[in-house]
Design a protein around this motif. Structure first.
Motif, PDB file in Angstrom:
ATOM      1  N   ASN A  30       3.884  10.469 -10.493  1.00 13.80           N
ATOM      2  CA  ASN A  30       2.667  10.134 -10.718  1.00 13.80           C
ATOM      3  C   ASN A  30       2.490   8.600 -10.667  1.00 13.80           C
ATOM      4  OD1 ASN A  30       1.513  12.960 -10.384  1.00 13.80           O
ATOM      5  ND2 ASN A  30       1.324  13.212 -12.663  1.00 13.80           N
ATOM      6  N   GLU A  31       3.226   7.901 -11.515  1.00 13.37           N
ATOM      7  CA  GLU A  31       3.310   6.668 -11.541  1.00 13.37           C
ATOM      8  C   GLU A  31       3.366   5.782 -10.167  1.00 13.37           C
ATOM      9  OE1 GLU A  31       6.150   5.702 -14.652  1.00 13.37           O
ATOM     10  OE2 GLU A  31       5.064   6.898 -16.273  1.00 13.37           O
ATOM     11  N   ALA A  32       4.310   6.411  -9.495  1.00 16.65           N
ATOM     12  CA  ALA A  32       4.641   5.812  -8.113  1.00 16.65           C
ATOM     13  C   ALA A  32       3.563   5.869  -7.371  1.00 16.65           C
ATOM     14  CB  ALA A  32       5.765   6.604  -7.635  1.00 16.65           C
ATOM     15  N   SER A  33       2.880   7.161  -7.431  1.00 16.30           N
ATOM     16  CA  SER A  33       1.475   7.290  -6.718  1.00 16.30           C
ATOM     17  C   SER A  33       0.436   6.284  -7.095  1.00 16.30           C
ATOM     18  CB  SER A  33       1.103   8.688  -6.555  1.00 16.30           C
ATOM     19  OG  SER A  33       0.058   8.971  -6.060  1.00 16.30           O
ATOM     20  N   ASP A  34       0.252   6.450  -8.415  1.00 16.21           N
ATOM     21  CA  ASP A  34      -0.755   5.173  -8.819  1.00 16.21           C
ATOM     22  C   ASP A  34      -0.620   3.904  -8.586  1.00 16.21           C
ATOM     23  OD1 ASP A  34      -1.873   7.327 -10.052  1.00 16.21           O
ATOM     24  OD2 ASP A  34      -0.998   7.330 -12.098  1.00 16.21           O
ATOM     25  N   ALA A  35       0.768   3.575  -8.604  1.00 16.58           N
ATOM     26  CA  ALA A  35       1.305   2.112  -8.361  1.00 16.58           C
ATOM     27  C   ALA A  35       0.714   1.836  -6.928  1.00 16.58           C
ATOM     28  CB  ALA A  35       2.523   1.956  -8.687  1.00 16.58           C
ATOM     29  N   ARG A  36       0.977   2.897  -5.936  1.00 19.37           N
ATOM     30  CA  ARG A  36       1.089   2.536  -4.587  1.00 19.37           C
ATOM     31  C   ARG A  36      -0.835   2.443  -4.394  1.00 19.37           C
ATOM     32  NH1 ARG A  36       5.276   5.916  -3.981  1.00 19.37           N
ATOM     33  NH2 ARG A  36       4.023   7.796  -3.707  1.00 19.37           N
ATOM     34  N   ARG A  37      -1.431   3.293  -4.907  1.00 20.31           N
ATOM     35  CA  ARG A  37      -3.005   3.431  -4.830  1.00 20.31           C
ATOM     36  C   ARG A  37      -3.466   1.889  -5.523  1.00 20.31           C
ATOM     37  NH1 ARG A  37      -4.500   6.797  -8.556  1.00 20.31           N
ATOM     38  NH2 ARG A  37      -5.066   4.898 -10.115  1.00 20.31           N
ATOM     39  N   ASP A  38      -3.004   1.493  -6.440  1.00 22.80           N
ATOM     40  CA  ASP A  38      -3.462   0.301  -7.219  1.00 22.80           C
ATOM     41  C   ASP A  38      -2.995  -1.104  -6.485  1.00 22.80           C
ATOM     42  OD1 ASP A  38      -4.463   1.650  -9.483  1.00 22.80           O
ATOM     43  OD2 ASP A  38      -2.572   1.234 -10.596  1.00 22.80           O
ATOM     44  N   LEU A  39      -1.944  -0.833  -5.673  1.00 24.09           N
ATOM     45  CA  LEU A  39      -1.468  -2.099  -4.847  1.00 24.09           C
ATOM     46  C   LEU A  39      -2.366  -1.897  -3.592  1.00 24.09           C
ATOM     47  CD1 LEU A  39       0.408  -4.440  -4.161  1.00 24.09           C
ATOM     48  CD2 LEU A  39       2.108  -2.691  -3.279  1.00 24.09           C
ATOM     49  N   ALA A  40      -2.733  -1.000  -3.028  1.00 20.72           N
ATOM     50  CA  ALA A  40      -3.374  -0.682  -2.020  1.00 20.72           C
ATOM     51  C   ALA A  40      -4.832  -1.259  -2.217  1.00 20.72           C
ATOM     52  CB  ALA A  40      -3.567   0.683  -1.443  1.00 20.72           C
ATOM     53  N   GLY A  41      -5.421  -0.975  -3.311  1.00 21.19           N
ATOM     54  CA  GLY A  41      -6.699  -1.591  -3.580  1.00 21.19           C
ATOM     55  C   GLY A  41      -6.895  -3.106  -4.057  1.00 21.19           C
ATOM     56  N   LEU A  42      -5.641  -3.590  -4.462  1.00 29.89           N
ATOM     57  CA  LEU A  42      -5.573  -4.912  -4.850  1.00 29.89           C
ATOM     58  C   LEU A  42      -5.356  -5.724  -3.516  1.00 29.89           C
ATOM     59  CD1 LEU A  42      -3.201  -5.377  -7.878  1.00 29.89           C
ATOM     60  CD2 LEU A  42      -5.712  -6.215  -7.680  1.00 29.89           C
ATOM     61  N   LEU A  43      -4.600  -5.297  -2.601  1.00 28.45           N
ATOM     62  CA  LEU A  43      -4.375  -5.795  -1.347  1.00 28.45           C
ATOM     63  C   LEU A  43      -5.706  -5.583  -0.430  1.00 28.45           C
ATOM     64  CD1 LEU A  43      -0.703  -4.621  -0.248  1.00 28.45           C
ATOM     65  CD2 LEU A  43      -1.595  -6.881  -0.889  1.00 28.45           C
ATOM     66  N   ALA A  44      -6.498  -4.709  -0.588  1.00 26.99           N
ATOM     67  CA  ALA A  44      -7.755  -4.478   0.243  1.00 26.99           C
ATOM     68  C   ALA A  44      -8.709  -5.547  -0.178  1.00 26.99           C
ATOM     69  CB  ALA A  44      -8.215  -3.172   0.031  1.00 26.99           C
ATOM     70  N   THR A  45      -8.582  -6.134  -1.196  1.00 29.72           N
ATOM     71  CA  THR A  45      -9.545  -7.365  -1.794  1.00 29.72           C
ATOM     72  C   THR A  45      -9.126  -8.578  -1.184  1.00 29.72           C
ATOM     73  OG1 THR A  45      -8.354  -8.001  -3.728  1.00 29.72           O
ATOM     74  CG2 THR A  45     -10.014  -6.168  -4.094  1.00 29.72           C
ATOM     75  N   LEU A  46      -8.093  -8.742  -0.552  1.00 29.17           N
ATOM     76  CA  LEU A  46      -7.675 -10.045  -0.087  1.00 29.17           C
ATOM     77  C   LEU A  46      -8.220 -10.073   1.424  1.00 29.17           C
ATOM     78  CD1 LEU A  46      -3.875 -10.072  -1.031  1.00 29.17           C
ATOM     79  CD2 LEU A  46      -5.987 -11.416  -1.973  1.00 29.17           C
ATOM     80  N   PRO A  47      -8.451 -11.388   2.052  1.00 28.65           N
ATOM     81  CA  PRO A  47      -8.937 -11.503   3.542  1.00 28.65           C
ATOM     82  C   PRO A  47      -7.548 -11.220   4.167  1.00 28.65           C
ATOM     83  CG  PRO A  47      -8.565 -13.541   2.443  1.00 28.65           C
ATOM     84  CD  PRO A  47      -8.427 -12.572   1.219  1.00 28.65           C
ATOM     85  N   ASP A  48      -7.621 -10.895   5.626  1.00 28.62           N
ATOM     86  CA  ASP A  48      -6.730 -10.422   6.539  1.00 28.62           C
ATOM     87  C   ASP A  48      -5.392 -11.826   6.482  1.00 28.62           C
ATOM     88  OD1 ASP A  48      -7.803  -8.081   7.201  1.00 28.62           O
ATOM     89  OD2 ASP A  48      -8.150  -8.632   9.075  1.00 28.62           O
ATOM     90  N   ARG A  49      -5.907 -13.032   6.491  1.00 30.37           N
ATOM     91  CA  ARG A  49      -5.161 -14.021   6.581  1.00 30.37           C
ATOM     92  C   ARG A  49      -4.104 -14.154   5.316  1.00 30.37           C
ATOM     93  NH1 ARG A  49      -9.673 -16.311   4.602  1.00 30.37           N
ATOM     94  NH2 ARG A  49      -9.435 -17.813   2.739  1.00 30.37           N
ATOM     95  N   HIS A  50      -4.321 -13.482   4.203  1.00 33.60           N
ATOM     96  CA  HIS A  50      -3.670 -13.214   3.007  1.00 33.60           C
ATOM     97  C   HIS A  50      -2.993 -11.919   2.878  1.00 33.60           C
ATOM     98  CE1 HIS A  50      -6.065 -16.560   1.056  1.00 33.60           C
ATOM     99  NE2 HIS A  50      -5.221 -17.184   1.862  1.00 33.60           N
ATOM    100  N   ARG A  51      -3.666 -10.858   3.318  1.00 33.05           N
ATOM    101  CA  ARG A  51      -3.280  -9.623   3.148  1.00 33.05           C
ATOM    102  C   ARG A  51      -2.246  -9.210   4.153  1.00 33.05           C
ATOM    103  NH1 ARG A  51      -4.863  -5.169   5.773  1.00 33.05           N
ATOM    104  NH2 ARG A  51      -6.622  -6.213   6.500  1.00 33.05           N
ATOM    105  N   LEU A  52      -2.397  -9.318   5.384  1.00 35.40           N
ATOM    106  CA  LEU A  52      -1.547  -9.295   6.636  1.00 35.40           C
ATOM    107  C   LEU A  52       0.017  -9.735   6.422  1.00 35.40           C
ATOM    108  CD1 LEU A  52      -3.734  -8.949   9.570  1.00 35.40           C
ATOM    109  CD2 LEU A  52      -2.716  -7.012   8.284  1.00 35.40           C
ATOM    110  N   PRO A  53      -0.001 -11.196   6.095  1.00 32.36           N
ATOM    111  CA  PRO A  53       1.384 -11.703   5.781  1.00 32.36           C
ATOM    112  C   PRO A  53       2.181 -10.928   4.701  1.00 32.36           C
ATOM    113  CG  PRO A  53      -0.147 -13.508   6.223  1.00 32.36           C
ATOM    114  CD  PRO A  53      -1.117 -12.076   6.019  1.00 32.36           C
ATOM    115  N   ILE A  54       1.554 -10.741   3.448  1.00 33.78           N
ATOM    116  CA  ILE A  54       2.199  -9.865   2.324  1.00 33.78           C
ATOM    117  C   ILE A  54       2.592  -8.425   2.814  1.00 33.78           C
ATOM    118  CG2 ILE A  54       1.777  -8.911   0.040  1.00 33.78           C
ATOM    119  CD1 ILE A  54      -0.169 -11.219  -0.421  1.00 33.78           C
TER     120      ILE A  54
END
Length: 183
Positions: A116-140
């Motif tokens: 559950n923690e791993a799943s939550d971490a993936r979801r949280d990371l995806a949510g955080l990355l989604a807030t970034l513009p493509d020029r920052h998100r895609l390189p990461i």
């Protein structure tokens, strides 16, 4: 049969390195490490800590056995054969060590919480990355999560290599600020 881009690139660098071009050989080892990391990570997805050790063992074995390579043969086939042998050695060694341990019941709450923690971490990371513009998100995503090189990411995204590096730096900085702000 058409050769892959990786085959052509790595083969050219390796052959030049064997001929004495130190810069080409250094570049070959760096690019080969990235290639091996992806190759092994797909096969050892449950053991990410073992992947880097295995990459280093493979690089050392390939360096020590470079005189056995036949330049008219596909390089990636030779590389993958060595990597498979090293991976089999690792699996045999682990099997021997694992046989000494008592298995734990998969129903334990510890395993459920960890999944559950791993799943939550993936979801949280995806949510955080989604807030970034493509020029920052895609390189990461490409360099840090998928393990691509800066050059590969630049080709994939159409950005310059320096823009990729700047995007990673600024994106990670923005993520750190968002995390600090959410506490």
């Amino acid at each position: 049969m058409a050769k892959s881009e990786a085959e052509l690139r790595l083969h050219g660098l390796f052959v030049r390195g064997l001929a004495g071009d130190a810069a080409a050989y250094r570049s070959f080892l760096e690019q080969l490490a990235s290639h091996l990391r992806a190759f092994l990570a797909r096969r050892l997805f449950g053991w990410p800590d073992e992947v880097e050790d295995l990459v280093q063992e493979c690089l050392l074995a390939m360096h020590n056995q470079r005189h056995t390579y036949q330049p008219d043969q596909p390089l990636t086939a030779w590389v993958h054969a060595i990597a498979r042998y090293k991976m089999i050695d690792l699996l045999r060694a682990r099997a021997g060590r694992e046989a000494l341990h008592d298995p734990l019941d998969d129903e334990l709450a510890v395993f459920a919480e960890s999944a559950n923690e791993a799943s939550d971490a993936r979801r949280d990371l995806a949510g955080l990355l989604a807030t970034l513009p493509d020029r920052h998100r895609l390189p990461i995503v490409h360099t840090r999560l998928e393990g691509l090189s800066v050059a590969e990411t630049a080709r994939l995204t159409g950005m310059s290599e320096s823009a990729v590096k700047v995007g990673v730096h600024r994106g990670l900085k923005a993520l750190a600020q968002k995390i600090r702000g959410s506490r």
